[in-house]
Write a protein that holds these residues in place. Structure first.
Motif, PDB file in Angstrom:
ATOM      1  N   ALA A 228      34.452  53.389 -10.054  1.00 33.14           N
ATOM      2  CA  ALA A 228      34.941  52.977 -10.899  1.00 33.14           C
ATOM      3  C   ALA A 228      35.157  51.490 -11.261  1.00 33.14           C
ATOM      4  N   GLY A 229      35.946  51.027 -10.151  1.00 33.32           N
ATOM      5  CA  GLY A 229      35.901  49.503 -10.064  1.00 33.32           C
ATOM      6  C   GLY A 229      34.437  48.824  -9.714  1.00 33.32           C
ATOM      7  N   MET A 230      33.891  49.101  -8.687  1.00 32.28           N
ATOM      8  CA  MET A 230      32.334  48.772  -9.181  1.00 32.28           C
ATOM      9  C   MET A 230      32.245  48.537 -10.273  1.00 32.28           C
ATOM     10  N   ILE A 231      31.831  49.081 -11.326  1.00 32.74           N
ATOM     11  CA  ILE A 231      30.982  49.177 -12.355  1.00 32.74           C
ATOM     12  C   ILE A 231      32.299  48.479 -13.381  1.00 32.74           C
ATOM     13  N   PHE A 232      32.790  48.025 -13.163  1.00 35.12           N
ATOM     14  CA  PHE A 232      34.169  47.804 -14.273  1.00 35.12           C
ATOM     15  C   PHE A 232      33.368  45.949 -13.577  1.00 35.12           C
ATOM     16  N   TRP A 233      33.803  45.802 -12.241  1.00 35.08           N
ATOM     17  CA  TRP A 233      33.710  44.610 -11.358  1.00 35.08           C
ATOM     18  C   TRP A 233      32.577  44.024 -12.657  1.00 35.08           C
TER      19      TRP A 233
ATOM     20  N   LEU B 209      40.575  31.413 -10.898  1.00 39.27           N
ATOM     21  CA  LEU B 209      39.184  31.441 -10.743  1.00 39.27           C
ATOM     22  C   LEU B 209      39.047  31.973  -9.466  1.00 39.27           C
ATOM     23  N   VAL B 210      39.703  31.516  -8.469  1.00 37.95           N
ATOM     24  CA  VAL B 210      40.262  32.479  -7.037  1.00 37.95           C
ATOM     25  C   VAL B 210      39.288  34.026  -6.843  1.00 37.95           C
ATOM     26  N   ILE B 211      39.996  34.720  -8.172  1.00 35.98           N
ATOM     27  CA  ILE B 211      40.126  36.154  -7.760  1.00 35.98           C
ATOM     28  C   ILE B 211      38.802  36.232  -7.881  1.00 35.98           C
ATOM     29  N   MET B 212      37.780  35.368  -8.880  1.00 38.03           N
ATOM     30  CA  MET B 212      35.872  35.746  -7.955  1.00 38.03           C
ATOM     31  C   MET B 212      36.023  36.330  -6.732  1.00 38.03           C
ATOM     32  N   ILE B 213      36.585  36.092  -5.902  1.00 43.23           N
ATOM     33  CA  ILE B 213      36.497  35.818  -4.458  1.00 43.23           C
ATOM     34  C   ILE B 213      36.646  37.826  -4.142  1.00 43.23           C
ATOM     35  N   ALA B 214      37.900  38.258  -4.376  1.00 45.41           N
ATOM     36  CA  ALA B 214      38.565  39.573  -3.931  1.00 45.41           C
ATOM     37  C   ALA B 214      37.823  40.809  -4.357  1.00 45.41           C
ATOM     38  N   PRO B 215      36.877  40.768  -6.091  1.00 41.57           N
ATOM     39  CA  PRO B 215      36.455  42.397  -5.682  1.00 41.57           C
ATOM     40  C   PRO B 215      35.116  42.438  -4.542  1.00 41.57           C
ATOM     41  N   PRO B 216      34.555  41.271  -5.086  1.00 37.90           N
ATOM     42  CA  PRO B 216      32.935  41.749  -3.876  1.00 37.90           C
ATOM     43  C   PRO B 216      33.595  42.278  -1.911  1.00 37.90           C
ATOM     44  N   ALA B 217      35.010  41.204  -1.690  1.00 36.32           N
ATOM     45  CA  ALA B 217      35.550  41.049  -0.156  1.00 36.32           C
ATOM     46  C   ALA B 217      36.189  42.175   0.116  1.00 36.32           C
ATOM     47  N   VAL B 218      36.918  42.959  -1.401  1.00 36.55           N
ATOM     48  CA  VAL B 218      37.840  43.816  -0.854  1.00 36.55           C
ATOM     49  C   VAL B 218      36.929  45.531  -0.761  1.00 36.55           C
TER      50      VAL B 218
END
Length: 326
Positions: free
Chosen positions: A180-185, A210-219
C-alpha cells in the motif's frame, strides 16, 4: 460531563492552536534514536546513547499527545478544523508513525511492550491512512496549491510498518502495508512533481517539506531488508533512490535554512535519519565499507540537525511562536 463555555475560557492560552504538526518532533527524535541504535555496533557507539534518546522520544511523545488530547477535549471544533485543513490533514498519521518508531526502537529492550505498541500503532496507521486517502478522493475540493511533499506522510507510515513487523513475525501484514505504501508513494510522487514543476512555488512554511521526498525510498529499503533478510537488487535500488532524492533536495537546503523557523523544519530530521539507517544497515548486510563512512557522516549531520531543531523549538516555545493562529 462535556466541557462548558467556562471550561473553555479557562483553557490554557493558545491551546486551541496546539498543532498536529508537533508530532513531527517525535518522528524526528524517534528517527534519531533508531539511527543511534543502528550505529551502536557499526560505529562502536554503545547502547546508552540510543537508550537515552529513546527515553527522550517517549517523554516528548507523551507530552505532545497529552497536549493534543487536552485540545481535543477542550476545543473539539479546532481538531475538526485541522482535519478539514487541506495541508494539516496529511500530518495526522504522524501520531501512528511516532508509535511505530517508538515500538521499533524499544523492541530489543521491551519486546512485549514494543509488540503491543506496534499492534496499536499499526491499527491506528491503517485507520488514519484510509481516512486521509478517503478525504483526498472524496467530494472535497482540493486545489493544486494544497499539494506538497507532506502528502507522502501516510505512505511513509505504511512502509514503516514492516520495519518491526517483519522481525515480530507479522510477515503477511508487513507485505500488505508495504504494498500500500509503495503504490501511493508512486502515485503521489507524480502528483508532487507536477505541482513543483508546473505551478507556483510552495509557501515558505512548506518549503522544508521538500526533504520528505527522501523518506519513502529510504524507509522502503530498510523495510525490504527486514522482510527479505537480504539487501538484494531491489533493496539496493530503493536505497539508491533515497540518495537520488537527497541530492535533489540538498541544493535546496541552503535556501530553506534562511527561511523563518516553523515546525515544518522538523521535516528535515526523519528523512535524514532514514537515509542514515539505510546506509548503516546496507553496510551490515553487504560489508561495503563506503556505506559505513557515509552512514557515519550522515549520523554526524543528523546529530547537529537534531540539536539545532530542539534548541530552536524550545526558543520558539519561550517566545510563544508555536501555539498561535496562522
Amino acid at each position: 460531563m462535556p466541557p462548558t463555555a467556562a471550561d473553555s475560557a479557562a483553557a490554557p492560552s493558545g491551546l486551541e492552536h496546539y498543532p498536529i504538526t508537533l508530532f513531527a518532533t517525535t518522528m524526528g527524535l524517534g528517527g534519531f534514536t533508531l539511527a543511534l541504535r543502528a550505529g551502536a555496533e557499526s560505529l562502536g557507539l554503545g547502547g546508552w546513547p540510543w537508550q537515552a534518546a529513546l527515553a527522550l522520544t517517549v517523554a516528548v511523545f507523551v507530552l505532545v499527545a497529552a497536549g493534543y488530547a487536552l485540545k481535543a477535549l477542550r476545543h473539539p471544533a479546532a481538531v475538526v478544523a485541522e482535519w478539514r485543513h487541506p495541508v494539516r490533514l496529511a500530518f495526522f498519521p504522524t501520531v501512528s508513525i511516532s508509535l511505530l518508531i517508538i515500538a521499533t526502537a524499544a523492541l530489543p529492550l521491551y519486546p512485549a511492550v514494543a509488540e503491543a505498541a506496534w499492534l496499536f500503532g499499526t491499527g491506528l496507521q491503517a485507520v488514519l491512512a484510509l481516512a486521509v486517502i478517503t478525504g483526498w478522493i472524496s467530494a472535497r475540493a482540493f486545489q493544486q496549491g494544497h499539494l506538497n511533499p507532506a502528502w507522502f506522510i501516510p505512505a511513509v507510515g505504511n512502509v514503516f510498518v514492516p520495519v518491526a513487523g517483519a522481525q515480530m513475525g507479522y510477515v503477511e501484514t508487513s507485505f500488505l502495508f508495504f504494498s500500500a505504501g509503495m503504490i501511493f508513494w508512486m502515485v503521489l510522487l507524480t502528483l508532487v512533481f507536477n505541482r513543483l514543476v508546473f505551478h507556483d512555488p510552495m509557501p515558505a512554511r512548506l518549503q522544508p517539506t521538500l526533504v520528505i521526498m527522501i523518506a519513502p525510498p529510504a524507509v522502503a529499503s530498510i523495510a525490504w531488508l527486514r522482510m527479505t533478510g537480504e539487501m538484494d537488487a531491489f533493496g539496493h535500488i530503493l536505497m539508491s533512490l533515497g540518495f537520488v532524492f537527497a541530492a535533489l533536495v540538498a541544493v535546496q537546503v541552503p535556501r530553506i535554512l534562511r527561511l523563518p523557523f516553523a515546525l515544518s523544519f522538523w521535516a528535515l530530521s526523519f528523512p535524514v535519519a532514514a537515509l542514515t539507517i539505510a546506509s548503516l544497515l546496507h553496510h551490515e548486510a553487504t560489508g561495503t565499507g563506503g556505506y559505513l563512512w557515509l552512514g557515519a557522516a550522515l549520523l554526524a549531520v543528523l546529530s547537529l540537525l537534531i540539536a539545532g531543531l530542539v534548541g530552536r523549538t524550545l526558543l520558539a516555545m519561550v517566545r510563544g511562536e508555536i501555539c498561535k493562529p496562522e
